[in-house]
Design a protein around this motif. Structure first.
Motif, PDB file in Angstrom:
ATOM      1  N   GLN A  20       1.193  -1.335  -0.079  1.00 13.49           N
ATOM      2  CA  GLN A  20       0.279   0.312   0.278  1.00 13.49           C
ATOM      3  C   GLN A  20       0.769   0.834   0.187  1.00 13.49           C
ATOM      4  N   HIS A 121       1.060  -9.384   4.775  1.00 14.05           N
ATOM      5  CA  HIS A 121       0.022  -8.159   4.264  1.00 14.05           C
ATOM      6  C   HIS A 121      -0.806  -8.652   2.866  1.00 14.05           C
ATOM      7  N   ASN A 165      -2.411 -10.887   8.189  1.00 10.71           N
ATOM      8  CA  ASN A 165      -3.319  -9.660   8.427  1.00 10.71           C
ATOM      9  C   ASN A 165      -4.586 -10.130   8.070  1.00 10.71           C
ATOM     10  N   TRP A 408      -6.321  -1.013  -1.757  1.00  8.12           N
ATOM     11  CA  TRP A 408      -6.763  -2.535  -2.682  1.00  8.12           C
ATOM     12  C   TRP A 408      -7.522  -2.296  -3.727  1.00  8.12           C
TER      13      TRP A 408
HETATM   14  C1  LIG Z   1     -19.556  -8.206  -1.580  1.00  7.77           C
HETATM   15  C2  LIG Z   1     -19.269  -7.591  -0.945  1.00  7.77           C
HETATM   16  O1  LIG Z   1     -17.593  -6.748  -0.835  1.00  7.77           O
HETATM   17  C3  LIG Z   1     -17.801  -5.815   0.122  1.00  7.77           C
HETATM   18  C4  LIG Z   1     -16.523  -5.599   0.597  1.00  7.77           C
HETATM   19  O2  LIG Z   1     -16.047  -6.095   1.509  1.00  7.77           O
HETATM   20  C5  LIG Z   1     -14.866  -5.549   1.830  1.00  7.77           C
HETATM   21  C6  LIG Z   1     -14.623  -6.194   3.366  1.00  7.77           C
HETATM   22  C7  LIG Z   1     -13.575  -5.443   4.252  1.00  7.77           C
HETATM   23  C8  LIG Z   1     -12.767  -4.598   3.453  1.00  7.77           C
HETATM   24  C9  LIG Z   1     -11.056  -4.298   4.510  1.00  7.77           C
HETATM   25  C10 LIG Z   1     -10.725  -3.426   4.184  1.00  7.77           C
HETATM   26  N1  LIG Z   1      -9.927  -3.410   5.621  1.00  7.77           N
HETATM   27  C11 LIG Z   1      -9.259  -1.855   5.529  1.00  7.77           C
HETATM   28  C12 LIG Z   1      -7.244  -2.612   5.649  1.00  7.77           C
HETATM   29  N2  LIG Z   1      -7.697  -3.296   6.114  1.00  7.77           N
HETATM   30  C13 LIG Z   1      -6.012  -3.190   6.567  1.00  7.77           C
HETATM   31  C14 LIG Z   1      -4.717  -2.956   5.899  1.00  7.77           C
HETATM   32  O3  LIG Z   1      -4.229  -2.850   4.667  1.00  7.77           O
HETATM   33  C15 LIG Z   1      -6.179  -1.880   5.402  1.00  7.77           C
HETATM   34  O4  LIG Z   1      -6.427  -0.707   4.129  1.00  7.77           O
HETATM   35  N3  LIG Z   1     -10.174  -3.801   6.324  1.00  7.77           N
HETATM   36  N4  LIG Z   1     -11.306  -4.519   5.735  1.00  7.77           N
HETATM   37  C16 LIG Z   1     -12.856  -4.363   2.374  1.00  7.77           C
HETATM   38  C17 LIG Z   1     -13.977  -4.327   1.715  1.00  7.77           C
END
Ligand SMILES: CCOCCOc1ccc(-c2cn(C[C@@H]3NC[C@@H](O)[C@H]3O)nn2)cc1
Length: 450
Positions: A20, A121, A165, A408
């Protein structure tokens, strides 16, 4: 009184992750990761963004450490990119990769900041993915080789390690929901991967015990929070399944040496999916750890909804205030989650290894007036304080994230940083929340009336 006050020995920090922030994806001998591949495939990441340059922290790490020093944190959570250490996933070690992380760690130590290093990660070497990735047990062996290599190399320098992670994201979000790399949509594959990630975690714990008895090790499971809409049995069971999938599925095997049976049965009966447990796996997975990292962002109210998704549950949208990424703001869920974990798993030391908010405020006249992020941090740090004063063994809080970075599948549009990053010039600008957090760290708390 009106103060939110933490103990003087409470640890304050900030967190980032390799893919990231680093950029320099073709420098220093680094090999490709699954996120390089996934982000280059059109449609997977908003605006076609990739981590190719990110925050350029590979070259600007000294500036990052200066920001941490000025912030006054005592801990910095970062991750190592496995493909920098083993470009092909296994085999020969890339010394340039080790050297980069030694430079970063030395800079942290020279500034009295404790490194908290995440081994995985999400940036799995693409070469391993090409041979089956986390679906095959050989990748567990490769992870253990990588872990042992860096444990040996950083012995005496890094004393807090995090193995994996958010294994829920690395398994189900990535291989069942298809939202993250490698973008598969197969529940059995995702369930197998979840098991292998837990196994990799346990193997690394055992390896560290052999290599460095002075270092501490844990992992950082996801932890959302769902709450039943009503006290009806069907609502309560629906929420039990939802929380079970996000929390118990990844914490029971580590702390109880078994998967939550009600969910194992649900997967089998509803989806004909099974967990590929082999003799000895759960003994390895439940190797005792020194702490658990809890990552919390949001929670919701949910109820039974026949046929809705895997668990027949509907998340209700009450039009709570949301952050700019659309996640409801629910600080009470944070307090309830921490109490739930403490009640279910005992007094394992807890670090909040991620908590933060997405607000996409820009720079105006050299400032970023991110008042909503300050409000989010106030209410969520207060929830941590409530849990701490209710007996939950919380050792520290690390804000996600030190700086805006590659979020992401959302790319660079979604900003979680205390520091604003211009992704063209890599200029860093401290936000108002950075200064608020700096003052909070200095006082080990804040005044509610402020
Ligand atoms: C089809 C349904 O889909 C919906 C999206 O579903 C999700 C769930 C959870 C996340 C999510 C993103 N983050 C933040 C990151 N944690 C680690 C660090 O790298 C941060 O950038 N935590 N959880 C994203 C999307």
């Amino acid at each position: 009184m009106n103060k939110i006050q933490f103990p003087q020995d409470f640890i304050w920090g900030a967190a980032t992750a390799s893919y990231q922030i680093e950029g320099a994806v073709n420098e220093g001998g680094r090999g490709a990761s699954i996120w390089d591949t996934f982000s280059q495939q059109p449609g997977n990441v908003k605006n076609g963004d990739t981590g190719a340059t990110a925050c350029n922290s590979y070259h600007l790490y000294k500036e990052d450490v200066s920001l941490l020093k000025e912030l006054g944190v005592s801990s910095y959570r970062f991750s190592m990119a496995w493909p920098r250490i083993f470009p092909e996933g296994t085999g020969s070690v890339n010394q340039e990769g080790l050297d980069y992380y030694h430079r970063l760690v030395d800079e942290l130590l020279e500034n009295n900041i404790e490194p908290m290093c995440t081994l995985y990660h999400w940036d799995l070497p693409q070469a391993l993915q090409d041979q089956g990735g986390w679906e095959v047990r050989e990748t567990v062996d490769a992870f253990n080789e990588y872990a042992k290599t860096v444990f040996e190399s950083f012995k005496g320098k890094i004393t807090k390690w995090i193995t994996i992670n958010e294994p829920w994201c690395a398994s189900f979000l990535s291989n069942y929901l298809g939202v993250h790399a490698p973008g598969k949509k197969d529940l059995q594959i995702a369930t197998t991967i979840a098991h292998h990630l837990l196994l990799a975690h346990g193997r690394a714990v055992q390896s560290l015990r052999q290599i460095d008895g002075d270092a501490e090790i844990g992992y950082a499971p996801n932890a959302g929070w769902s709450e039943a809409y009503s006290s009806s049995e069907e609502d309560k069971q629906a929420v039990r399944r939802a929380n079970g999938w996000h929390i118990e599925w990844f914490m029971d095997p580590v702390f109880k040496g078994e998967y939550p049976d009600f969910l194992v049965q649900w997967f089998k009966e509803q989806e004909n999916v099974t967990v590929p447990i082999q003799d000895g796996d759960l003994e390895i997975i439940s190797s005792p750890i020194d702490f658990v990292g809890i990552n919390y962002y949001t929670g919701n109210i949910a109820r039974y909804d026949e046929g809705n998704g895997l668990f027949h549950v509907e998340n209700l949208n009450f039009n709570y205030d949301h952050t700019d990424i659309g996640w409801p703001i629910y600080p009470e869920g944070f307090y309830k989650l921490l109490k739930y974990i403490s009640d279910r798993y005992g007094s394992v030391p807890i670090y909040i290894t991620e908590n933060g908010a997405c607000y996409n405020d820009g720079v105006e006249n050299g400032r970023v007036n991110d008042v909503k992020r300050i409000s989010y941090m106030k209410t969520h740090i207060a929830s941590v304080n409530r849990a701490l004063h209710s007996g939950v063994n919380i050792k520290g809080y690390l804000a996600w994230s030190l700086m805006d970075n590659f979020e992401w599948a959302e790319g660079y549009d979604m900003r979680f940083g205390l520091v604003h990053v211009d992704f063209d010039t890599f200029e860093r600008t401290e936000k108002d929340s950075y200064y608020w957090y700096r003052d909070t760290i200095k006082k080990a708390g804040y005044d509610l009336s402020e």
